[in-house]
Design a protein around this motif. Sequence first.
Motif, PDB file in Angstrom:
ATOM      1  N   GLY A   1       0.700  -1.031   0.090  1.00  0.00           N
ATOM      2  CA  GLY A   1       0.185  -0.253  -0.179  1.00  0.00           C
ATOM      3  C   GLY A   1       0.801   1.181   0.163  1.00  0.00           C
ATOM      4  O   GLY A   1       2.366   1.562   0.168  1.00  0.00           O
ATOM      5  N   PRO A   2       0.211   1.853  -0.326  1.00  0.00           N
ATOM      6  CA  PRO A   2       0.801   3.744  -0.111  1.00  0.00           C
ATOM      7  C   PRO A   2       2.170   4.085   0.964  1.00  0.00           C
ATOM      8  O   PRO A   2       2.815   4.813   1.329  1.00  0.00           O
ATOM      9  CB  PRO A   2      -0.002   4.940  -0.370  1.00  0.00           C
ATOM     10  N   GLU A   3       1.661   3.466   1.731  1.00  0.00           N
ATOM     11  CA  GLU A   3       2.602   3.475   3.489  1.00  0.00           C
ATOM     12  C   GLU A   3       3.547   2.663   3.875  1.00  0.00           C
ATOM     13  O   GLU A   3       4.208   2.190   4.622  1.00  0.00           O
ATOM     14  CB  GLU A   3       2.117   3.660   4.999  1.00  0.00           C
ATOM     15  N   ASP A   4       3.839   0.984   2.610  1.00  0.00           N
ATOM     16  CA  ASP A   4       4.126  -0.088   3.137  1.00  0.00           C
ATOM     17  C   ASP A   4       5.849   0.373   2.186  1.00  0.00           C
ATOM     18  O   ASP A   4       5.941   1.082   1.480  1.00  0.00           O
ATOM     19  CB  ASP A   4       3.598  -1.610   2.580  1.00  0.00           C
ATOM     20  N   LEU A   5       6.374  -0.486   2.303  1.00  0.00           N
ATOM     21  CA  LEU A   5       7.158  -0.740   2.214  1.00  0.00           C
ATOM     22  C   LEU A   5       7.694  -2.481   1.651  1.00  0.00           C
ATOM     23  O   LEU A   5       7.156  -3.345   2.019  1.00  0.00           O
ATOM     24  CB  LEU A   5       9.199  -0.494   2.663  1.00  0.00           C
ATOM     25  N   LEU A   6       8.513  -2.505   0.388  1.00  0.00           N
ATOM     26  CA  LEU A   6       8.526  -4.372  -0.218  1.00  0.00           C
ATOM     27  C   LEU A   6       9.955  -4.162  -0.206  1.00  0.00           C
ATOM     28  O   LEU A   6      11.000  -3.390  -0.488  1.00  0.00           O
ATOM     29  CB  LEU A   6       8.029  -4.045  -0.999  1.00  0.00           C
ATOM     30  N   VAL A   7      10.518  -5.114   0.635  1.00  0.00           N
ATOM     31  CA  VAL A   7      12.059  -5.871   0.631  1.00  0.00           C
ATOM     32  C   VAL A   7      12.300  -6.850   0.448  1.00  0.00           C
ATOM     33  O   VAL A   7      11.550  -7.904   0.454  1.00  0.00           O
ATOM     34  CB  VAL A   7      12.217  -5.428   2.497  1.00  0.00           C
ATOM     35  N   ARG A   8      13.809  -7.045  -0.038  1.00  0.00           N
ATOM     36  CA  ARG A   8      13.896  -8.015  -1.060  1.00  0.00           C
ATOM     37  C   ARG A   8      14.717  -8.910   0.122  1.00  0.00           C
ATOM     38  O   ARG A   8      15.927  -7.701   0.439  1.00  0.00           O
ATOM     39  CB  ARG A   8      14.409  -7.733  -2.484  1.00  0.00           C
ATOM     40  N   VAL A   9      14.371  -9.900   0.129  1.00  0.00           N
ATOM     41  CA  VAL A   9      15.175 -10.473   1.524  1.00  0.00           C
ATOM     42  C   VAL A   9      17.059 -11.297   1.622  1.00  0.00           C
ATOM     43  O   VAL A   9      16.885 -12.051   0.508  1.00  0.00           O
ATOM     44  CB  VAL A   9      13.883 -12.192   2.231  1.00  0.00           C
ATOM     45  N   ALA A  10      17.718 -10.608   1.957  1.00  0.00           N
ATOM     46  CA  ALA A  10      18.705 -11.266   2.053  1.00  0.00           C
ATOM     47  C   ALA A  10      19.245 -12.771   2.878  1.00  0.00           C
ATOM     48  O   ALA A  10      19.810 -13.100   2.337  1.00  0.00           O
ATOM     49  CB  ALA A  10      19.691 -10.110   1.881  1.00  0.00           C
ATOM     50  N   VAL A  11      19.249 -11.692   4.022  1.00  0.00           N
ATOM     51  CA  VAL A  11      18.816 -13.285   5.631  1.00  0.00           C
ATOM     52  C   VAL A  11      18.066 -13.310   6.125  1.00  0.00           C
ATOM     53  O   VAL A  11      17.677 -11.993   6.828  1.00  0.00           O
ATOM     54  CB  VAL A  11      20.190 -12.199   6.175  1.00  0.00           C
TER      55      VAL A  11
END
Length: 378
Positions: free
Chosen positions: A23-33
């Motif tokens: 949503g407009p207040e979220d982040l999408l993070v690509r997991v490394a560990v």
Amino acid sequence: MRAVVYRGPNDLRLETVPVPRIGPEDLLVRVAVCGVCPTDIKKIQYGTLPPPRIFGHETAGTIVRAGSRVRQFKVGERVALHHHVPCLECHACRHHAFAQCAQYKRTGITAGFEPAGGGYAEYVRVMPFVLPGVVRIPARNSFLEGAMLEPVNTVLKAVKRLALLRGDKVLVAGQGPIGLMFTRLLALQGTRVVATDLLSTRLELAREFGAAAVYRPESKVQPHASSFTFHALRFTHPASRITDCTLTTLVHQLTRGRGLDAAVIAVPSDSVVREAQAMVRGAGQVLLFSHTRRGDQTPLDLATVCVDEKDLIGSYSADFRLQAEVARLVFTRKLDARRLITHRFPLDQTAAAIELASHPTAESLKIVVAQGFGEKSG
Ligand SMILES: [Zn+2]
Ligand SMILES: [Zn+2]
């Protein structure tokens, strides 16, 4: 994307699921560990929560998308995540009992299904109420170090519950990853740590982490037996003439008969709690960190609490306010978290990672699932 989905007790499956929409207040993070944590292992093995879920909450990775209203973070930043953040306003929070706050109990990071951390997946969605817990990882530090902030926070929170003075003598029973963090953080604040473990490899590291004395029960007990007792065992102390006596005798000598100022129990053994209560001085503290299984009926002599004023206290989960201090300790390597990580598994071997974490060997400490995007070797 690929994700390891919990489908029931001891049933983890590598599946293809949609990348979480944000949503407009979220982040999408690509997991490394993502670190493998005993609390998740318990949920997976005993099936304490209804499936399906994607677990994993000690997560570090890279922001790959930010909602239109997110101002404080940018795409490309390397971050460590916190899946629980308290509201700081409710009754529990006013009492600084953050782990009892209703918002804190909600999980704000998900890779799909009922939010459960999501770190055992390629991408996670980070919800707005946990954004205050997101920490940038400095360029010189690795994702591995970032993933260790959450467990270090839980240990620092517990250390702060102890009323210790410099030079105080504290037993840390159990030198797994958590016990070693206790040893290091207590040593950093000038405490004399007496470290015990059944594995000598762990005691060597405890020494390097600042333990004043290390003891290993001389026993025929299997290293994995979770309910050994100190009482009947003989101990050796490699660096002194004291050999072949019980831990109680050793503590008596070390403290000139006064007793320990505190004991941290980082092994799930009830008999160790009772023995620690006996070794702690009047008005000392016994802190439980590993007794997470409910329903056990264990006899305790409550007069030790009432008459001897020996406090029996617990600590669970993290303290959001300690985040900056934790980041400093880990990122300056005053607590060198890299030394605790012994095994990295790829995402498709998450089940094997959990299996090893629940049956530690002489060589294994902290185990992580690493997807290695841009990961530095350190
Ligand atoms: Zn954890
Ligand atoms: Zn609250």
